[in-house]
Design a protein around this motif. Structure first.
Motif, PDB file in Angstrom:
ATOM      1  N   ASN A   1       0.860  -1.201  -0.096  1.00 56.32           N
ATOM      2  CA  ASN A   1      -0.132  -0.051   0.125  1.00 56.32           C
ATOM      3  C   ASN A   1       0.883   1.175   0.098  1.00 56.32           C
ATOM      4  OD1 ASN A   1      -2.464  -1.140   0.215  1.00 56.32           O
ATOM      5  ND2 ASN A   1      -2.509  -1.269   2.428  1.00 56.32           N
ATOM      6  N   SER A   2       0.632   2.273  -0.914  1.00 54.69           N
ATOM      7  CA  SER A   2       1.320   3.379  -0.918  1.00 54.69           C
ATOM      8  C   SER A   2       0.414   4.441  -0.441  1.00 54.69           C
ATOM      9  CB  SER A   2       1.628   3.953  -2.299  1.00 54.69           C
ATOM     10  OG  SER A   2       2.322   2.821  -3.101  1.00 54.69           O
ATOM     11  N   LEU A   3       0.887   4.809   1.010  1.00 51.22           N
ATOM     12  CA  LEU A   3       0.013   5.626   1.808  1.00 51.22           C
ATOM     13  C   LEU A   3       0.538   7.043   1.870  1.00 51.22           C
ATOM     14  CD1 LEU A   3      -0.962   3.049   4.483  1.00 51.22           C
ATOM     15  CD2 LEU A   3      -2.078   3.471   2.472  1.00 51.22           C
ATOM     16  N   ILE A   4      -0.246   7.961   1.654  1.00 48.10           N
ATOM     17  CA  ILE A   4       0.373   9.401   1.857  1.00 48.10           C
ATOM     18  C   ILE A   4       0.109   9.904   3.080  1.00 48.10           C
ATOM     19  CG2 ILE A   4       0.556  11.774   0.924  1.00 48.10           C
ATOM     20  CD1 ILE A   4       2.036  10.069  -0.680  1.00 48.10           C
ATOM     21  N   PHE A   5       0.892  10.587   4.060  1.00 45.88           N
ATOM     22  CA  PHE A   5       0.531  11.126   5.051  1.00 45.88           C
ATOM     23  C   PHE A   5       0.996  12.624   4.989  1.00 45.88           C
ATOM     24  CE2 PHE A   5       0.648   6.667   6.227  1.00 45.88           C
ATOM     25  CZ  PHE A   5      -0.554   6.634   6.973  1.00 45.88           C
ATOM     26  N   GLU A   6       0.639  13.431   6.060  1.00 45.76           N
ATOM     27  CA  GLU A   6       1.097  15.087   5.901  1.00 45.76           C
ATOM     28  C   GLU A   6       1.692  15.025   7.480  1.00 45.76           C
ATOM     29  OE1 GLU A   6      -0.645  19.485   5.891  1.00 45.76           O
ATOM     30  OE2 GLU A   6      -1.847  17.720   5.337  1.00 45.76           O
TER      31      GLU A   6
ATOM     32  N   GLU B   1      -7.132  15.759  -1.829  1.00 48.13           N
ATOM     33  CA  GLU B   1      -6.336  16.937  -2.572  1.00 48.13           C
ATOM     34  C   GLU B   1      -5.099  16.863  -2.238  1.00 48.13           C
ATOM     35  OE1 GLU B   1      -8.742  18.137   0.247  1.00 48.13           O
ATOM     36  OE2 GLU B   1     -10.359  16.915  -0.962  1.00 48.13           O
ATOM     37  N   PHE B   2      -4.714  16.858  -1.241  1.00 51.39           N
ATOM     38  CA  PHE B   2      -3.095  16.875  -0.699  1.00 51.39           C
ATOM     39  C   PHE B   2      -2.437  15.618  -1.747  1.00 51.39           C
ATOM     40  CE2 PHE B   2       0.515  15.929   1.706  1.00 51.39           C
ATOM     41  CZ  PHE B   2       1.081  17.148   2.146  1.00 51.39           C
ATOM     42  N   VAL B   3      -3.084  14.500  -1.546  1.00 46.89           N
ATOM     43  CA  VAL B   3      -2.451  13.290  -2.205  1.00 46.89           C
ATOM     44  C   VAL B   3      -2.277  13.638  -3.723  1.00 46.89           C
ATOM     45  CG1 VAL B   3      -2.859  10.906  -2.726  1.00 46.89           C
ATOM     46  CG2 VAL B   3      -3.413  11.661  -0.584  1.00 46.89           C
ATOM     47  N   LEU B   4      -3.324  14.026  -4.437  1.00 47.11           N
ATOM     48  CA  LEU B   4      -3.512  14.258  -5.994  1.00 47.11           C
ATOM     49  C   LEU B   4      -2.196  15.354  -6.003  1.00 47.11           C
ATOM     50  CD1 LEU B   4      -4.635  13.478  -8.654  1.00 47.11           C
ATOM     51  CD2 LEU B   4      -6.515  15.267  -8.233  1.00 47.11           C
ATOM     52  N   ALA B   5      -2.345  16.471  -5.148  1.00 43.00           N
ATOM     53  CA  ALA B   5      -1.355  17.582  -5.814  1.00 43.00           C
ATOM     54  C   ALA B   5      -0.094  17.139  -5.448  1.00 43.00           C
ATOM     55  CB  ALA B   5      -1.435  18.778  -4.537  1.00 43.00           C
ATOM     56  N   HIS B   6       0.337  16.261  -4.585  1.00 38.22           N
ATOM     57  CA  HIS B   6       1.710  15.665  -4.546  1.00 38.22           C
ATOM     58  C   HIS B   6       2.133  14.637  -5.150  1.00 38.22           C
ATOM     59  CE1 HIS B   6       2.930  18.699  -1.390  1.00 38.22           C
ATOM     60  NE2 HIS B   6       1.740  18.383  -0.958  1.00 38.22           N
ATOM     61  N   THR B   7       1.169  13.755  -5.623  1.00 38.16           N
ATOM     62  CA  THR B   7       1.737  12.593  -6.381  1.00 38.16           C
ATOM     63  C   THR B   7       1.056  12.470  -7.830  1.00 38.16           C
ATOM     64  OG1 THR B   7      -0.302  11.643  -5.612  1.00 38.16           O
ATOM     65  CG2 THR B   7       1.403  11.092  -4.247  1.00 38.16           C
ATOM     66  N   GLY B   8       0.218  13.148  -7.906  1.00 39.61           N
ATOM     67  CA  GLY B   8      -0.554  13.170  -9.367  1.00 39.61           C
ATOM     68  C   GLY B   8      -1.203  12.224  -9.529  1.00 39.61           C
ATOM     69  N   GLN B   9      -1.673  11.381  -8.492  1.00 43.53           N
ATOM     70  CA  GLN B   9      -2.390   9.928  -8.583  1.00 43.53           C
ATOM     71  C   GLN B   9      -3.460  10.041  -7.220  1.00 43.53           C
ATOM     72  OE1 GLN B   9       0.805   7.450  -7.523  1.00 43.53           O
ATOM     73  NE2 GLN B   9       1.950   8.020  -9.583  1.00 43.53           N
TER      74      GLN B   9
ATOM     75  N   VAL C   1      -2.362   5.281  -5.796  1.00 42.38           N
ATOM     76  CA  VAL C   1      -1.237   5.883  -5.601  1.00 42.38           C
ATOM     77  C   VAL C   1      -0.001   4.781  -5.853  1.00 42.38           C
ATOM     78  CG1 VAL C   1       0.559   6.973  -4.135  1.00 42.38           C
ATOM     79  CG2 VAL C   1      -1.982   7.932  -4.248  1.00 42.38           C
ATOM     80  N   ALA C   2       0.885   5.183  -6.542  1.00 48.13           N
ATOM     81  CA  ALA C   2       2.219   4.076  -6.799  1.00 48.13           C
ATOM     82  C   ALA C   2       3.396   4.862  -5.912  1.00 48.13           C
ATOM     83  CB  ALA C   2       2.483   4.312  -8.138  1.00 48.13           C
ATOM     84  N   PRO C   3       4.480   3.879  -5.580  1.00 50.76           N
ATOM     85  CA  PRO C   3       5.630   4.426  -5.012  1.00 50.76           C
ATOM     86  C   PRO C   3       6.526   5.234  -5.836  1.00 50.76           C
ATOM     87  CG  PRO C   3       5.194   2.092  -5.148  1.00 50.76           C
ATOM     88  CD  PRO C   3       4.382   2.595  -6.119  1.00 50.76           C
ATOM     89  N   VAL C   4       6.391   5.369  -7.010  1.00 53.68           N
ATOM     90  CA  VAL C   4       7.055   6.162  -8.108  1.00 53.68           C
ATOM     91  C   VAL C   4       6.070   6.624  -8.971  1.00 53.68           C
ATOM     92  CG1 VAL C   4       9.154   4.878  -7.893  1.00 53.68           C
ATOM     93  CG2 VAL C   4       7.626   4.082  -9.627  1.00 53.68           C
ATOM     94  N   GLY C   5       6.829   7.833  -9.804  1.00 52.30           N
ATOM     95  CA  GLY C   5       5.928   8.438 -10.789  1.00 52.30           C
ATOM     96  C   GLY C   5       5.355   9.923 -10.226  1.00 52.30           C
ATOM     97  N   HIS C   6       6.042  10.286  -9.296  1.00 55.21           N
ATOM     98  CA  HIS C   6       5.283  11.439  -8.975  1.00 55.21           C
ATOM     99  C   HIS C   6       6.116  12.700  -9.300  1.00 55.21           C
ATOM    100  CE1 HIS C   6       5.274   8.584  -4.969  1.00 55.21           C
ATOM    101  NE2 HIS C   6       4.171   8.548  -5.948  1.00 55.21           N
ATOM    102  N   PRO C   7       5.403  13.947  -9.103  1.00 56.10           N
ATOM    103  CA  PRO C   7       6.039  15.192  -9.983  1.00 56.10           C
ATOM    104  C   PRO C   7       7.392  15.640  -9.211  1.00 56.10           C
ATOM    105  CG  PRO C   7       3.828  15.694  -9.235  1.00 56.10           C
ATOM    106  CD  PRO C   7       3.954  14.345  -8.943  1.00 56.10           C
ATOM    107  N   ALA C   8       7.528  15.258  -7.845  1.00 56.98           N
ATOM    108  CA  ALA C   8       8.766  15.448  -6.987  1.00 56.98           C
ATOM    109  C   ALA C   8       9.026  14.419  -6.126  1.00 56.98           C
ATOM    110  CB  ALA C   8       8.610  16.906  -6.467  1.00 56.98           C
ATOM    111  N   LYS C   9      10.293  14.188  -5.612  1.00 61.25           N
ATOM    112  CA  LYS C   9      10.599  13.142  -4.765  1.00 61.25           C
ATOM    113  C   LYS C   9       9.833  13.425  -3.405  1.00 61.25           C
ATOM    114  CE  LYS C   9      14.057  10.337  -2.663  1.00 61.25           C
ATOM    115  NZ  LYS C   9      13.277   9.551  -2.142  1.00 61.25           N
ATOM    116  N   ILE C  10       9.264  12.428  -2.798  1.00 56.23           N
ATOM    117  CA  ILE C  10       8.581  12.388  -1.582  1.00 56.23           C
ATOM    118  C   ILE C  10       9.554  11.595  -0.621  1.00 56.23           C
ATOM    119  CG2 ILE C  10       6.491  11.772  -0.406  1.00 56.23           C
ATOM    120  CD1 ILE C  10       5.106  12.041  -3.141  1.00 56.23           C
TER     121      ILE C  10
END
Length: 161
Positions: free
Chosen positions: A54-59, A95-103, A108-117
């Protein structure tokens, strides 16, 4: 194995390009069925839920944190925050997830984001020869080894529970 579709959405193309650029095989599969959860993905792929990544985005303090966790794990955010010596870790809003990953959440994938996370890799995933991770949308997954996932994400290994 489920039927693979022909149309490739833009976020999935980004993941495919990232995998190739990072020197791993493009193993992306696109399915007719949605696979937005670890249980759904495991069912379609015929693997253990624990082998789903699971690719989980946290803030954390306004910045994204990507935790790659086993589908069988519930991330203990207080534990992770203590280990990383950070502020409180909160589940990010869609919205935060989409803004930072494009997904979108659930794809959400582990890679393929606009910038390194900054990325954390659940070390319990090491127990599986083959892992499956989201590939940019609700219909796609890719397979990878733990070692390659660690390398291409430059993740910090951590027990997340």
């Amino acid at each position: 194995m489920p039927k693979v579709t022909e149309k490739i959405p833009e976020p999935v193309l980004s993941v495919k390009a990232a995998l190739t650029a990072l020197g791993v095989a493009d193993t992306v599969r696109i399915f007719d069925e949605e696979v937005p959860t670890a249980a759904a993905a495991a069912s379609v792929l015929g693997c253990e839920v624990a082998a789903i990544t699971n690719s989980l985005i946290f803030e954390v303090d306004g910045e994204p944190l990507l935790i790659l966790a086993s589908g069988a794990a519930k991330v203990d955010t207080a534990h992770v925050a203590r280990r990383l010596e950070t502020g409180k870790i909160r589940r990010a809003k869609p919205e935060f997830v989409l803004a930072h990953t494009g997904q979108e959440v659930g794809g959400v994938a582990p890679v393929g984001h606009p910038a390194k996370i900054r990325t954390i890799l659940d070390n319990s995933l090491r127990d599986h020869h083959e892992l499956w991770a989201g590939a940019g949308d609700h219909h796609s997954m890719f397979s990878i080894t733990y070692e390659d996932l660690l390398r291409i994400t430059d993740a910090e290994e951590l027990d997340v529970r």
